[in-house]
Scaffold this motif. Structure first.
Motif, PDB file in Angstrom:
ATOM      1  N   GLY A  12       0.823  -1.201   0.000  1.00 52.51           N
ATOM      2  CA  GLY A  12       0.000   0.000   0.000  1.00 52.51           C
ATOM      3  C   GLY A  12       0.854   1.246   0.000  1.00 52.51           C
ATOM      4  O   GLY A  12       0.632   2.183  -0.751  1.00 52.51           O
ATOM      5  N   ASP A  15       2.639   1.757  -3.335  1.00 46.79           N
ATOM      6  CA  ASP A  15       1.804   2.348  -4.371  1.00 46.79           C
ATOM      7  C   ASP A  15       1.751   3.856  -4.213  1.00 46.79           C
ATOM      8  O   ASP A  15       1.810   4.600  -5.189  1.00 46.79           O
ATOM      9  CB  ASP A  15       0.378   1.775  -4.291  1.00 46.79           C
ATOM     10  N   VAL A  16       1.618   4.328  -2.963  1.00 47.45           N
ATOM     11  CA  VAL A  16       1.541   5.767  -2.728  1.00 47.45           C
ATOM     12  C   VAL A  16       2.840   6.440  -3.118  1.00 47.45           C
ATOM     13  O   VAL A  16       2.857   7.470  -3.784  1.00 47.45           O
ATOM     14  CB  VAL A  16       1.223   6.049  -1.234  1.00 47.45           C
ATOM     15  N   GLU A  50      -5.503  17.651  -0.492  1.00 50.78           N
ATOM     16  CA  GLU A  50      -5.128  16.249  -0.647  1.00 50.78           C
ATOM     17  C   GLU A  50      -4.243  16.092  -1.891  1.00 50.78           C
ATOM     18  O   GLU A  50      -4.582  16.595  -2.962  1.00 50.78           O
ATOM     19  CB  GLU A  50      -6.369  15.367  -0.788  1.00 50.78           C
ATOM     20  N   GLU A 135      -9.743  11.107   5.023  1.00 50.63           N
ATOM     21  CA  GLU A 135      -8.809  10.155   4.404  1.00 50.63           C
ATOM     22  C   GLU A 135      -9.569   9.060   3.662  1.00 50.63           C
ATOM     23  O   GLU A 135      -9.166   8.650   2.563  1.00 50.63           O
ATOM     24  CB  GLU A 135      -7.899   9.526   5.465  1.00 50.63           C
ATOM     25  N   GLU A 136     -10.683   8.596   4.248  1.00 50.53           N
ATOM     26  CA  GLU A 136     -11.488   7.559   3.596  1.00 50.53           C
ATOM     27  C   GLU A 136     -12.150   8.090   2.334  1.00 50.53           C
ATOM     28  O   GLU A 136     -12.230   7.392   1.313  1.00 50.53           O
ATOM     29  CB  GLU A 136     -12.543   7.033   4.576  1.00 50.53           C
ATOM     30  N   ALA A 138     -11.041  10.621   0.444  1.00 53.42           N
ATOM     31  CA  ALA A 138      -9.981  10.829  -0.550  1.00 53.42           C
ATOM     32  C   ALA A 138      -9.556   9.502  -1.170  1.00 53.42           C
ATOM     33  O   ALA A 138      -9.348   9.412  -2.394  1.00 53.42           O
ATOM     34  CB  ALA A 138      -8.784  11.525   0.087  1.00 53.42           C
ATOM     35  N   GLN A 139      -9.431   8.464  -0.347  1.00 56.63           N
ATOM     36  CA  GLN A 139      -9.044   7.154  -0.869  1.00 56.63           C
ATOM     37  C   GLN A 139     -10.126   6.598  -1.778  1.00 56.63           C
ATOM     38  O   GLN A 139      -9.831   5.981  -2.812  1.00 56.63           O
ATOM     39  CB  GLN A 139      -8.761   6.191   0.287  1.00 56.63           C
ATOM     40  N   ARG A 142      -9.797   8.089  -5.179  1.00 55.37           N
ATOM     41  CA  ARG A 142      -8.702   7.489  -5.942  1.00 55.37           C
ATOM     42  C   ARG A 142      -9.080   6.098  -6.455  1.00 55.37           C
ATOM     43  O   ARG A 142      -8.736   5.715  -7.577  1.00 55.37           O
ATOM     44  CB  ARG A 142      -7.445   7.423  -5.071  1.00 55.37           C
ATOM     45  N   VAL A 143      -9.787   5.342  -5.611  1.00 57.97           N
ATOM     46  CA  VAL A 143     -10.181   3.975  -5.984  1.00 57.97           C
ATOM     47  C   VAL A 143     -11.138   3.981  -7.165  1.00 57.97           C
ATOM     48  O   VAL A 143     -10.938   3.260  -8.143  1.00 57.97           O
ATOM     49  CB  VAL A 143     -10.811   3.258  -4.772  1.00 57.97           C
ATOM     50  N   SER A 195      -8.279  -5.712  -5.825  1.00 59.26           N
ATOM     51  CA  SER A 195      -7.931  -4.768  -6.882  1.00 59.26           C
ATOM     52  C   SER A 195      -7.445  -5.526  -8.113  1.00 59.26           C
ATOM     53  O   SER A 195      -7.161  -6.729  -8.052  1.00 59.26           O
ATOM     54  CB  SER A 195      -6.825  -3.828  -6.396  1.00 59.26           C
TER      55      SER A 195
END
Length: 242
Positions: A12, A15-16, A50, A135-136, A138-139, A142-143, A195
């Motif tokens: 994880g 990836d960031v 973000e 944060e959730e 924003a994630q 991205r997802v 994923s």
């Protein structure tokens, strides 16, 4: 030249780091649509800082949100379910029609199963409750921008429980038989929230091949999103539910 960061064993984190190391990557364009002004403004300000996200507009109702989506061409739209003039569900349908490339996340206080089902049928790729952290959120952006789906854990549990009641063990024929064995393998893993990268690793194929399988199975089953694939897999007993 900036030194390359050291390798990281956490996938994880890797990836960031990998994403941050690509300066030319375009930011994800986000549109926020919510009738609660304080919530909308606060969310907009938090998302604006973000990394990798760019807020391209905000709207206070479903009609304005649909019009702004057509002109701003966002990658991801955050929609409240309950809004004046046009509901979030109606706006979701309208935006998917006028801007098919836009991904929709419903961000709402509604934890009603009916709203979740309607959102999925209308083309939403995500469903989050407003008690989610920034944060959730924003994630999730991205997802779904990456072509995947995301549901708040509490809503996912309700979804699985509902389809457990609807599943029919006696069904042995149906659209699933039109899928190849490999497509069924991919569908099962998609329904388990893996994923594309994880599916590729499990099946020893490339990520592009996974994407092709996902696209083919959605076309064959006349589904619009990975989230619908989850619902389909449970209904057709393609998953072993606890």
């Amino acid at each position: 030249m900036t030194p390359r960061p050291p390798p990281c064993d956490d996938p994880g984190v890797a990836d960031v780091v990998g994403t941050a190391a690509v300066p030319d990557r375009e930011p994800i364009r986000v549109l926020v649509v919510d009738d609660q002004q304080l919530f909308r403004r606060g969310l907009t300000m938090l998302l604006a800082v973000e990394p990798g996200l760019e807020v391209v507009g905000e709207a206070g109702d479903g009609v304005e949100g649909t019009q702004l989506a057509e002109t701003a061409a966002p990658d991801v739209v955050l929609l409240d379910v309950r809004m004046p003039k046009r509901s979030g569900i109606e706006a979701c349908r309208a935006i998917k029609e006028s801007v098919p490339t836009a991904k929709i996340i419903m961000l709402t206080v509604s934890d009603e199963e009916a709203d979740l089902y309607e959102a999925v049928k209308s083309g939403a790729s995500g469903y989050l409750l407003k008690d989610s952290s920034i944060e959730e959120v924003a994630q999730a952006i991205r997802v779904v921008a990456d072509g995947q789906s995301l549901i708040s854990p509490s809503m996912a549990i309700k979804l699985i429980d509902e389809f457990k009641q609807m599943s029919r063990p006696e069904r042995e024929t149906g659209p699933a038989l039109r899928l190849t064995e490999r497509e069924l393998d991919v569908l099962r893993l998609v329904a388990q929230s893996h994923s594309n990268k994880e599916i590729a690793a499990r099946l020893f194929i490339s990520e592009n091949t996974v994407k092709n399988h996902v696209r083919n199975m959605l076309e064959k089953l006349q589904l619009h999103s990975r989230m619908e694939a989850v619902m389909y897999a449970v209904r057709e007993n393609l998953l072993e539910l606890p």
